[in-house]
Enzyme design. Structure first.
Site, short mmCIF file in Angstrom:
data_model
loop_
_atom_site.label_atom_id
_atom_site.label_comp_id
_atom_site.label_asym_id
_atom_site.label_seq_id
_atom_site.Cartn_x
_atom_site.Cartn_y
_atom_site.Cartn_z
N ARG A 217 35.12 -22.00 58.06
CA ARG A 217 34.89 -23.00 57.02
C ARG A 217 33.79 -23.95 57.49
NH1 ARG A 217 37.02 -20.37 53.65
NH2 ARG A 217 38.94 -20.80 52.53
N GLU A 246 29.09 -26.32 50.30
CA GLU A 246 28.73 -25.10 49.56
C GLU A 246 28.72 -25.36 48.06
OE1 GLU A 246 31.29 -21.87 50.67
OE2 GLU A 246 30.92 -22.19 52.79
N HIS A 264 28.37 -17.18 51.96
CA HIS A 264 29.84 -17.03 51.99
C HIS A 264 30.26 -15.66 51.45
CE1 HIS A 264 33.82 -19.48 51.98
NE2 HIS A 264 34.04 -18.20 52.27
P1 NAP Z 1 44.91 -16.78 61.00
O1 NAP Z 1 45.37 -15.39 61.26
O2 NAP Z 1 45.90 -17.80 60.56
O3 NAP Z 1 44.17 -17.28 62.32
C1 NAP Z 1 43.76 -18.60 62.52
C2 NAP Z 1 43.72 -18.87 64.01
O4 NAP Z 1 43.21 -20.18 64.20
C3 NAP Z 1 45.08 -18.79 64.66
O5 NAP Z 1 45.03 -17.84 65.69
C4 NAP Z 1 45.32 -20.19 65.24
O6 NAP Z 1 45.76 -20.04 66.57
C5 NAP Z 1 43.94 -20.82 65.24
N1 NAP Z 1 44.01 -22.26 64.98
C6 NAP Z 1 44.72 -22.89 64.02
N2 NAP Z 1 44.54 -24.21 64.12
C7 NAP Z 1 43.72 -24.42 65.17
C8 NAP Z 1 43.18 -25.57 65.78
N3 NAP Z 1 43.47 -26.78 65.32
N4 NAP Z 1 42.37 -25.40 66.85
C9 NAP Z 1 42.08 -24.18 67.31
N5 NAP Z 1 42.56 -23.04 66.78
C10 NAP Z 1 43.38 -23.16 65.71
O7 NAP Z 1 43.76 -16.78 59.88
P2 NAP Z 1 42.66 -15.66 59.61
O8 NAP Z 1 43.14 -14.73 58.59
O9 NAP Z 1 42.16 -15.14 60.90
O10 NAP Z 1 41.53 -16.57 58.92
C11 NAP Z 1 40.90 -17.63 59.63
C12 NAP Z 1 40.08 -18.48 58.69
O11 NAP Z 1 38.91 -17.75 58.30
C13 NAP Z 1 40.74 -18.82 57.36
O12 NAP Z 1 41.58 -19.97 57.47
C14 NAP Z 1 39.57 -19.04 56.43
O13 NAP Z 1 39.25 -20.41 56.30
C15 NAP Z 1 38.42 -18.31 57.08
N6 NAP Z 1 37.95 -17.20 56.24
C16 NAP Z 1 36.65 -17.13 55.88
C17 NAP Z 1 36.21 -16.08 55.09
C18 NAP Z 1 34.76 -15.93 54.68
O14 NAP Z 1 34.50 -15.36 53.63
N7 NAP Z 1 33.81 -16.40 55.46
C19 NAP Z 1 37.10 -15.12 54.62
C20 NAP Z 1 38.43 -15.21 55.04
C21 NAP Z 1 38.85 -16.25 55.83
P3 NAP Z 1 46.80 -21.08 67.22
O15 NAP Z 1 47.91 -21.21 66.23
O16 NAP Z 1 47.18 -20.43 68.50
O17 NAP Z 1 46.02 -22.35 67.41
#
Ligand code: NAP
Length: 298
Positions: A217, A246, A264
């Site tokens: 993000r 964005e 994006h």
């Molecule tokens: P996920 O499986 O929930 O993974 C998020 C990771 O971030 C978790 O391993 C968590 O680990 C870590 N995290 C959470 N809070 C944190 C903090 N304060 N500091 C450091 N690490 C933290 O989610 P995902 O499916 O991988 O997706 C991740 C993000 O990608 C989404 O939330 C979304 O915003 C973004 N995304 C972008 C696109 C795009 O089109 N560019 C598409 C899909 C998703 P811990 O709990 O161990 O901290």
């Protein structure tokens, strides 16, 4: 048929199946029992107030940082998202950004297209093998990125709120991760907790040989600090799929040759967007049938 409020346009392949089982309302009203929004949509408190009978918000995306979760909990509004189905596509885009920035592929493509090759060979770039990718947020997407970058001969480090049972090197702080990394890949959620985690200090720690990749993000990165770091050589480059405001990208970023900028498109494939749409519809159907939600957030 339960009424669903759609505050902003959604693709036909999502609207059509919703319409088959529900009544669609484009204006907020007391009829609406569900709200469907994209991941980037900011659900304001005023919108929730104009939907007094809202039971569920179904987010077409995995990130739900635009949804006021604590307010939803207070009002007993369920929230769903679309995890997993988009992981591989987003990881592909992160990997593409690592390759594009390291091998200067955007610049090289522009060089070839402009006919500049005849004036001289394109400058050398940097290899990936032996370099370290530091992943901020080793979740679904972070792990899929790590898997891909290992295949490019890279080493993997990560930082999150806690170490995980994985073989990758855990860094106890983001500064340590940045110092360790040649490529710092942001893959954590957006929202207040992660706002501007990537700041001037982290970029200094990443250093002049370092590159920032953000597929998470825009809010996670202090864009002003990033622009300054790119302009002054504090870091080597950046590959960005997401931005703070964005769809607006600051002119200073588009002017930087050491950036690769994407609009994006992390999950933007026919296959994934249809799978995401199916999850949205299945969550709504499950809710209105009184069955457990498929992918609940709360
Ligand atoms: P996920 O499986 O929930 O993974 C998020 C990771 O971030 C978790 O391993 C968590 O680990 C870590 N995290 C959470 N809070 C944190 C903090 N304060 N500091 C450091 N690490 C933290 O989610 P995902 O499916 O991988 O997706 C991740 C993000 O990608 C989404 O939330 C979304 O915003 C973004 N995304 C972008 C696109 C795009 O089109 N560019 C598409 C899909 C998703 P811990 O709990 O161990 O901290």
């Amino acid at each position: 048929m339960p009424a669903i409020h759609l505050p902003a346009p959604l693709p036909d392949f999502l609207v059509t199946p919703i319409q088959a089982e529900h009544e669609i309302e484009l204006k907020p009203s007391a009829n609406a029992r569900a709200l469907v929004v994209t991941g980037g949509f900011a659900v304001q408190e005023s919108l929730l107030n104009s939907l007094p009978n809202l039971e569920i918000i179904s987010v077409f995306g995995v990130g739900y940082d635009g949804v006021p979760i604590s307010l939803c909990r207070q009002r007993g509004i369920r929230v769903t998202n679309t995890p997993d189905v988009l992981t591989e596509d987003v990881a592909d885009i992160a990997t593409a950004l690592v390759l594009m920035t390291s091998r200067r592929l955007g610049e090289a493509e522009r060089h070839a297209r402009a006919g500049s090759w005849v004036q001289g060979a394109f400058p050398l770039a940097h290899a990936l093998r032996g370099k370290t990718a530091g992943i901020l947020g080793l979740g679904h997407i972070g792990k899929a990125v790590a898997h891909r970058l290992l295949a490019h001969g890279m080493k993997i480090a990560y930082h999150g709120r806690r170490p995980q049972p994985v073989e990758y090197h855990y860094c106890g702080s983001l500064i340590e991760l940045a110092e360790t990394s040649d490529f710092l890949v942001v893959a954590c959620p957006g929202g207040d907790e992660t706002r501007h985690l990537i700041n001037a200090g982290v970029l200094r720690a990443l250093g002049a040989g370092g590159t920032l990749i953000n597929i998470a993000r825009g809010s996670v990165v202090d864009e002003g600090a990033l622009i300054q770091a790119l302009q002054t050589g504090v870091i080597r480059g950046a590959g960005l799929d997401v931005f703070e405001n964005e769809p607006h990208i600051p002119a200073q970023l588009t002017a930087c040759v050491n950036t690769v900028l994407l609009p994006h498109v992390g999950s933007a494939t026919h296959e994934t967007r249809r799978a995401m749409a199916q999850l949205v519809v299945e969550n709504l159907s499950a809710h209105f049938a009184g069955k457990p939600l498929i992918t609940p957030v709360c």
